[in-house]
Scaffold this motif. Structure first.
Motif, mmCIF file in Angstrom:
data_model
loop_
_atom_site.group_PDB
_atom_site.id
_atom_site.type_symbol
_atom_site.label_atom_id
_atom_site.label_comp_id
_atom_site.label_asym_id
_atom_site.label_seq_id
_atom_site.Cartn_x
_atom_site.Cartn_y
_atom_site.Cartn_z
ATOM 1 N N GLY A 45 0.803 -1.215 0.000
ATOM 2 C CA GLY A 45 0.000 0.000 0.000
ATOM 3 C C GLY A 45 0.837 1.266 0.000
ATOM 4 O O GLY A 45 2.030 1.256 0.321
ATOM 5 N N SER A 46 0.195 2.387 -0.360
ATOM 6 C CA SER A 46 0.915 3.644 -0.559
ATOM 7 C C SER A 46 1.549 4.177 0.722
ATOM 8 O O SER A 46 2.682 4.679 0.704
ATOM 9 C CB SER A 46 -0.030 4.693 -1.154
ATOM 10 O OG SER A 46 -1.176 4.858 -0.338
ATOM 11 N N SER A 47 0.850 4.085 1.850
ATOM 12 C CA SER A 47 1.392 4.626 3.101
ATOM 13 C C SER A 47 2.659 3.894 3.510
ATOM 14 O O SER A 47 3.682 4.510 3.841
ATOM 15 C CB SER A 47 0.346 4.532 4.217
ATOM 16 O OG SER A 47 -0.788 5.312 3.912
ATOM 17 N N LEU A 63 3.239 11.429 -3.773
ATOM 18 C CA LEU A 63 1.896 11.109 -3.285
ATOM 19 C C LEU A 63 1.088 12.403 -3.294
ATOM 20 O O LEU A 63 1.416 13.356 -2.590
ATOM 21 C CB LEU A 63 1.972 10.529 -1.869
ATOM 22 C CG LEU A 63 0.649 10.182 -1.198
ATOM 23 C CD1 LEU A 63 -0.060 9.065 -1.963
ATOM 24 C CD2 LEU A 63 0.889 9.758 0.258
ATOM 25 N N LYS A 66 -4.720 11.971 -0.072
ATOM 26 C CA LYS A 66 -5.752 10.967 0.179
ATOM 27 C C LYS A 66 -7.106 11.675 0.155
ATOM 28 O O LYS A 66 -7.288 12.702 0.803
ATOM 29 C CB LYS A 66 -5.528 10.291 1.527
ATOM 30 C CG LYS A 66 -4.225 9.499 1.610
ATOM 31 C CD LYS A 66 -4.073 8.824 2.961
ATOM 32 C CE LYS A 66 -2.775 8.035 3.040
ATOM 33 N NZ LYS A 66 -2.611 7.370 4.366
ATOM 34 N N LYS A 94 -5.134 4.375 -5.729
ATOM 35 C CA LYS A 94 -5.016 3.184 -4.891
ATOM 36 C C LYS A 94 -5.912 3.278 -3.664
ATOM 37 O O LYS A 94 -6.085 4.354 -3.087
ATOM 38 C CB LYS A 94 -3.564 2.997 -4.438
ATOM 39 C CG LYS A 94 -2.586 2.705 -5.562
ATOM 40 C CD LYS A 94 -1.190 2.457 -5.024
ATOM 41 C CE LYS A 94 -0.215 2.107 -6.132
ATOM 42 N NZ LYS A 94 1.144 1.854 -5.602
ATOM 43 N N ASP A 95 -6.443 2.153 -3.285
ATOM 44 C CA ASP A 95 -7.182 2.026 -2.036
ATOM 45 C C ASP A 95 -6.164 1.961 -0.895
ATOM 46 O O ASP A 95 -5.298 1.081 -0.890
ATOM 47 C CB ASP A 95 -8.020 0.744 -2.080
ATOM 48 C CG ASP A 95 -8.697 0.427 -0.753
ATOM 49 O OD1 ASP A 95 -8.679 1.286 0.148
ATOM 50 O OD2 ASP A 95 -9.235 -0.691 -0.625
ATOM 51 N N PRO A 96 -6.224 2.879 0.080
ATOM 52 C CA PRO A 96 -5.241 2.865 1.179
ATOM 53 C C PRO A 96 -5.179 1.537 1.921
ATOM 54 O O PRO A 96 -4.131 1.161 2.451
ATOM 55 C CB PRO A 96 -5.725 3.994 2.100
ATOM 56 C CG PRO A 96 -6.516 4.897 1.221
ATOM 57 C CD PRO A 96 -7.170 3.998 0.209
ATOM 58 N N GLU A 97 -6.300 0.823 1.944
ATOM 59 C CA GLU A 97 -6.335 -0.464 2.639
ATOM 60 C C GLU A 97 -6.030 -1.640 1.715
ATOM 61 O O GLU A 97 -6.052 -2.794 2.141
ATOM 62 C CB GLU A 97 -7.716 -0.669 3.278
ATOM 63 C CG GLU A 97 -8.127 0.439 4.240
ATOM 64 C CD GLU A 97 -7.141 0.588 5.387
ATOM 65 O OE1 GLU A 97 -6.611 -0.450 5.843
ATOM 66 O OE2 GLU A 97 -6.898 1.734 5.815
ATOM 67 N N ASN A 98 -5.782 -1.336 0.442
ATOM 68 C CA ASN A 98 -5.452 -2.369 -0.545
ATOM 69 C C ASN A 98 -6.543 -3.429 -0.701
ATOM 70 O O ASN A 98 -6.255 -4.593 -0.993
ATOM 71 C CB ASN A 98 -4.123 -3.054 -0.190
ATOM 72 C CG ASN A 98 -2.983 -2.556 -1.054
ATOM 73 O OD1 ASN A 98 -3.113 -1.566 -1.762
ATOM 74 N ND2 ASN A 98 -1.863 -3.243 -0.999
#
Length: 243
Positions: A45-47, A63, A66, A94-98
């Motif tokens: 994930g991105s974070s 980035l 969000k 992207k979904d932060p939670e993948n």
């Protein structure tokens, strides 16, 4: 950590695939997109990716922020329009939670730039490459509710990106010039150039690498890629063979 798998691409000045203005670096370098683990298909994930990049000093793509579902479409449109105006490709959403698969959203300028490149070597690229980018333009025109002037501008940009380079290719062949793809790469380390040449070889790409030229900031390598299918097809049509 030996279990980490870094996903990214090489970028930098004179990179044949990424404009030099995109990343503020002097030589080709690795830019991190995402992180995974050996034996797994999911991403961190991105974070986590950006935290890891900062921790280890790895270059990473920016980035942009969000956004909640209600605001995401409008915010992303503004970002993509700004990127397109600066000749950039687009974004990956992207979904932060993948939990959802990522979505790549490209600018109109990027779609047309791809077509401009591909139609110069029209017989060496598959129809899927051409068609997918034209379809993107149609959907984006509807999604963004193009006004009449905006739509005409989009049509002009799209048509010129296809016909312009193809005409130049035909004219070059009529003049007796070989059709080759000429690119350059700038590298600090000659091993990077050697690795790039090996990558071409493993991909089955026929290319001629000139000896490296020393210059401020590193080494310049000129590459001529042989585009045999376009070369042969153009010559045969000029000589009277029907399409």
């Amino acid at each position: 950590n030996p279990d980490l798998v870094l996903c990214g691409e090489m970028a930098g000045p004179k990179n044949p695939y990424v404009p030099k203005e995109v990343y503020p670096i002097e030589s080709m370098d690795f830019y991190l997109f995402d992180v995974s683990r050996k034996g797994r298909r999911d991403m961190d994930g991105s974070s986590r990716t950006h935290a890891l990049a900062e921790e280890y000093g790895i270059r990473s793509v920016p980035l942009f922020g969000k956004f909640g579902l209600d605001e995401a479409a409008g915010e992303i449109k503004e970002i993509v329009m700004d990127l397109g105006a600066r000749g950039r490709e687009g974004v990956v959403i992207k979904d932060p939670e993948n939990q959802k698969s990522p979505i790549k959203y490209t600018s109109s300028e990027s779609n047309c730039k791809d077509l401009e490149f591909a139609f110069r070597y029209y017989n060496d690229y598959g129809q899927d490459f051409f068609f997918s980018r034209v379809v993107r333009e149609g959907f984006q025109a509807a999604e963004w509710s193009d006004g009449e002037d905006e739509f005409i501008e989009r049509c002009f940009r799209l048509g010129k990106s296809m016909l312009g380079p193809m005409r130049e290719t035909v004219e070059a062949k009529i003049a007796g010039e070989p059709i080759v793809q000429e690119v350059e790469i700038m590298v600090k380390d000659l091993q990077t150039a050697a690795d790039f040449e090996e990558h071409f070889r493993r991909m089955g790409v026929r290319a001629l690498f000139d000896p490296p030229l020393s210059c401020p900031g590193g080494h310049l390598v000129k590459i001529k890629r042989l585009v045999m299918s376009t070369n042969d097809k153009t010559e045969s049509v000029i000589e009277g063979q029907l399409w």
